[in-house]
Design an enzyme around this catalytic site. Structure first.
Site, PDB file in Angstrom:
ATOM      1  CB  ILE A  62      -0.858   0.084   1.317  1.00  0.00           C
ATOM      2  CG1 ILE A  62      -1.490  -1.432   1.620  1.00  0.00           C
ATOM      3  CG2 ILE A  62      -2.080   1.225   1.242  1.00  0.00           C
ATOM      4  CD1 ILE A  62      -2.560  -1.797   0.545  1.00  0.00           C
ATOM      5  CB  CYS A  63       2.296   3.762  -1.649  1.00  0.00           C
ATOM      6  SG  CYS A  63       1.535   3.892  -3.382  1.00  0.00           S
ATOM      7  NE  ARG A  64      -0.852  11.898  -2.275  1.00  0.00           N
ATOM      8  CZ  ARG A  64      -0.947  12.101  -3.461  1.00  0.00           C
ATOM      9  NH1 ARG A  64      -0.313  11.424  -4.185  1.00  0.00           N
ATOM     10  NH2 ARG A  64      -1.576  13.200  -3.849  1.00  0.00           N
TER      11      ARG A  64
END
Length: 100
Positions: A62-64
């Protein structure tokens, strides 16, 4: 590269699946909220912390926005670790978040 939509990941969580979710964002980003059960390993730390990933497990990255986690997914896969990128990142996440 394996990918999953945010709503599909949310459904797996709601169904009670035991998931290994890794958030590769920086501290100031995770301070705004993380997916419940996720752990933070910043993208730049992954090579140094590769031994923390179990080759018998599957990881959801997961990231932005999905770009950094995509790079993390590719790196893990190149090192024999099963990983899936969540497309759209936290910008597309519409479910529960927790503060770290």
């Amino acid at each position: 590269m394996n990918e999953i939509q945010p709503n599909q990941l949310a459904e797996k969580l709601k169904e009670g699946e035991k998931l290994h979710i890794v958030d590769v964002r920086e501290d100031e980003e995770v301070a705004q909220g993380m997916i419940p059960g996720a752990i933070q390993i910043r993208l730049g730390e992954i090579p140094d912390r590769l031994d923390e990933f179990d080759q018998n497990q599957h990881y959801y990255m997961i990231c932005r926005s999905g770009a950094r986690s995509g790079r993390a997914t590719e790196y893990l896969e190149a090192n024999g670790i099963k990983a899936t990128n969540m497309t759209g990142g936290m910008l597309a996440w519409e479910d529960e978040v927790v503060l770290p």
